[in-house]
Design a protein around this motif. Sequence first.
Motif, PDB file in Angstrom:
ATOM      1  N   GLY A   1      -1.153   6.501   2.811  1.00 31.20           N
ATOM      2  CA  GLY A   1      -1.638   5.686   3.921  1.00 31.20           C
ATOM      3  C   GLY A   1      -1.627   6.484   5.209  1.00 31.20           C
TER       4      GLY A   1
ATOM      5  N   ASN B   1       0.858  -1.180   0.000  1.00 30.07           N
ATOM      6  CA  ASN B   1       0.000   0.000   0.000  1.00 30.07           C
ATOM      7  C   ASN B   1       0.899   1.235   0.000  1.00 30.07           C
TER       8      ASN B   1
ATOM      9  N   TRP C   1      -4.533  -5.284  -0.786  1.00 28.41           N
ATOM     10  CA  TRP C   1      -3.368  -4.546  -1.233  1.00 28.41           C
ATOM     11  C   TRP C   1      -3.800  -3.409  -2.146  1.00 28.41           C
ATOM     12  N   ARG C   2      -2.885  -2.467  -2.363  1.00 24.43           N
ATOM     13  CA  ARG C   2      -3.152  -1.346  -3.268  1.00 24.43           C
ATOM     14  C   ARG C   2      -1.902  -1.087  -4.104  1.00 24.43           C
TER      15      ARG C   2
END
Length: 192
Positions: free
Chosen positions: A25, A20, A47-48
């Motif tokens: 974040g 991420n 997830w990213r």
Amino acid sequence: MTLWAPGMRFPIEAAPAFANSQVYGYGGYQAPGPGGQCDSRNYAYPWRDNFCESRSWTNGMCPSGKGHQGQDIRPSTCVKKVHAVVAAESGTVTSIGSYTVFIQGASGRIYRYLHMDMPGVRALIHEGQAVTRGQKIGTVSADFGGNATTIHLHFEIKAPVTSGGSTAVIFVPVYTSLVDSYGRLLNSPGEA
């Protein structure tokens, strides 16, 4: 999507890990709201993919020509100098900087690791050293050449890309290769 590094080893030795953004974040300077870098929402699925995330660095694979050049990966906990980072592919350590390590893989791909504990890295490896796939090269930290960052590993791949009849070694999206290698890590930890 292209799998740019088929068969590579996931760069953090043990699962779980969380791909991420350290900038967008919790605890990052573009955070979605209150919370620090150790906020549990940073240590959760899904997830990213943050390749091409808004940044000022040149990246020919991004639509704007600029963006994030790799993927931020948080280890299982928000603790520095504990979670091992390993070589994604057998190759040679070509450079160790103030917060970076470059490994030239036998395939010709270049792997760049950022924000490890650099004194620990220098105790394990040196420039010109051959490393094997899965060999420990350091631990996740927040080293950034004297600047602040969150506890994470920034991981990049540069690979030969041919376009318009010429070939150049450029930053390529790492997310699919990370997903592929993480699946192997989860299903066969000793074989990852």
